[in-house]
Design an enzyme around this catalytic site. Structure first.
Site, PDB file in Angstrom:
ATOM      1  CG  ASN A  55      38.564  38.406  22.684  1.00  0.00           C
ATOM      2  OD1 ASN A  55      39.412  39.098  22.165  1.00  0.00           O
ATOM      3  ND2 ASN A  55      37.288  38.590  22.450  1.00  0.00           N
ATOM      4  CG  HIS A  88      42.793  35.912  17.712  1.00  0.00           C
ATOM      5  ND1 HIS A  88      43.902  35.166  17.361  1.00  0.00           N
ATOM      6  CD2 HIS A  88      43.110  36.517  18.886  1.00  0.00           C
ATOM      7  CE1 HIS A  88      44.847  35.337  18.272  1.00  0.00           C
ATOM      8  NE2 HIS A  88      44.391  36.144  19.221  1.00  0.00           N
ATOM      9  CG  HIS A 104      43.236  31.815  20.332  1.00  0.00           C
ATOM     10  ND1 HIS A 104      42.747  33.096  20.258  1.00  0.00           N
ATOM     11  CD2 HIS A 104      44.032  31.787  21.427  1.00  0.00           C
ATOM     12  CE1 HIS A 104      43.198  33.811  21.265  1.00  0.00           C
ATOM     13  NE2 HIS A 104      43.995  33.046  21.992  1.00  0.00           N
ATOM     14  N   GLY A 143      51.383  29.120  21.261  1.00  0.00           N
ATOM     15  CA  GLY A 143      51.768  30.006  20.156  1.00  0.00           C
ATOM     16  C   GLY A 143      53.165  30.583  20.339  1.00  0.00           C
ATOM     17  CG  ASP A 171      52.243  34.970  24.191  1.00  0.00           C
ATOM     18  OD1 ASP A 171      52.411  36.154  24.481  1.00  0.00           O
ATOM     19  OD2 ASP A 171      51.158  34.522  23.786  1.00  0.00           O
ATOM     20  CD  GLN A 179      52.202  31.790  27.539  1.00  0.00           C
ATOM     21  OE1 GLN A 179      51.727  32.575  28.349  1.00  0.00           O
ATOM     22  NE2 GLN A 179      51.502  31.375  26.488  1.00  0.00           N
TER      23      GLN A 179
END
Ligand code: PAF
Length: 283
Positions: free
Chosen positions: A32, A34, A37, A149, A152, A155
């Protein structure tokens, strides 16, 4: 752009590039896609001759009451977007390819410490799922660089820790958060927002900016955090947290500590949970 779904085809393509001395960049995603990304893809492109992206909605990083089933799956659209943004190879495995023993019976990678707080505290097991799938994807692709990214942030710290502790031969490169013109961080989950919620959503970024300004103005951290929660509630959110932490390990800063801090927020707007952060860059 080639799309492969199994490990053998992935490895064959990468082996061919490697035999020509080409470096490989990797952008793991859940699809998905965008512009956020695609900005990661551009970073990978700038550091390697070949770029691989993965699209895999990873079941082990979703809690039982989370949005695994309804997470948007848009493979055809993602393939077109990746091809248009210079991706050489898309790896789109199914669950059995990533978890041959099944998601419940898989070997699990657990990163201690940084996973105990914030997202880790609010989403039990989430980072075990992330660390496990990222380790598996890095082992399959064996890239020279992998781009994650900064939206996050926690993460990113988890991935850096597992790469360091497991001595994985890959350089982890952070990608800056991409924002809509009104400040809302780009996220696949933004599309869950109704029109009224979407209009309220930029309050997260505005609150992060306010937290930075308030701390710079000399207000105590705890006071700023409590006021930020109130601001979010006033804007219609149910916040999980609004905190200022050390950017490098998410520990609580000492009183008066001002370098290397970050503000982080997680908050619900209706049924949608949004996260965002703002590094203070030395305050
Ligand atoms: O950030 C994401 O999209 C996912 O957590 C990741 C890194 C692709 C692992 O599933």
């Amino acid at each position: 752009m080639q799309t492969v779904t199994d490990a053998a085809a992935l490895r064959a393509a990468i082996r061919a590039w490697r035999s020509q001395g080409q470096a490989v960049g990797f952008v793991p995603t859940m699809g998905n896609l965008h512009d956020g990304h695609y900005s990661l893809l551009r970073i990978a492109r700038s550091r390697a001759e070949r770029v691989v992206a993965s699209v895999f909605v990873n079941p082990t990083q979703f809690g039982p009451n989370e949005d695994y089933a309804r997470y948007p799956r848009t493979l055809a659209q993602d393939q077109a977007g990746l091809a248009a943004h210079g991706c050489d190879l898309l790896f789109a495995p199914d669950v059995a390819t990533i978890y041959p023993s099944g998601p419940e019976r898989t070997v699990t990678v657990h990163v201690p410490g940084v996973t105990a707080v914030l997202e880790g505290a609010h989403r039990p097991g989430h980072f075990d799922g992330v660390a496990t799938v990222v380790t598996k994807l890095l082992n399959l692709v064996q890239p020279d660089v992998a781009v994650f990214g900064q939206k996050d942030w926690q993460q990113l710290l988890v991935v850096k820790a597992l790469v360091r502790d497991l001595a994985l031969p890959v350089q982890i490169v952070p990608g800056p958060t991409m924002r809509e013109p009104d400040g809302l961080a780009m996220s696949s989950r933004n599309q869950y927002l109704g029109a009224e919620e979407r209009a309220r959503a930029p309050a997260i970024h505005a609150t992060l900016a306010w937290m930075r300004a308030a701390l710079r103005a000399g207000h105590p951290r705890e006071v700023v955090e409590a006021a930020a929660l109130k601001r979010l509630e006033h804007a219609g959110f149910t916040p999980d947290y609004a905190v200022i932490r050390r950017a490098e390990d998410l520990a609580e800063p000492a009183a008066g500590e001002s370098a290397g801090l970050i503000a982080l927020i997680a908050a619900r707007l209706g049924a949608t949970r949004l996260i965002d952060n703002l590094p203070f860059d030395g305050l």
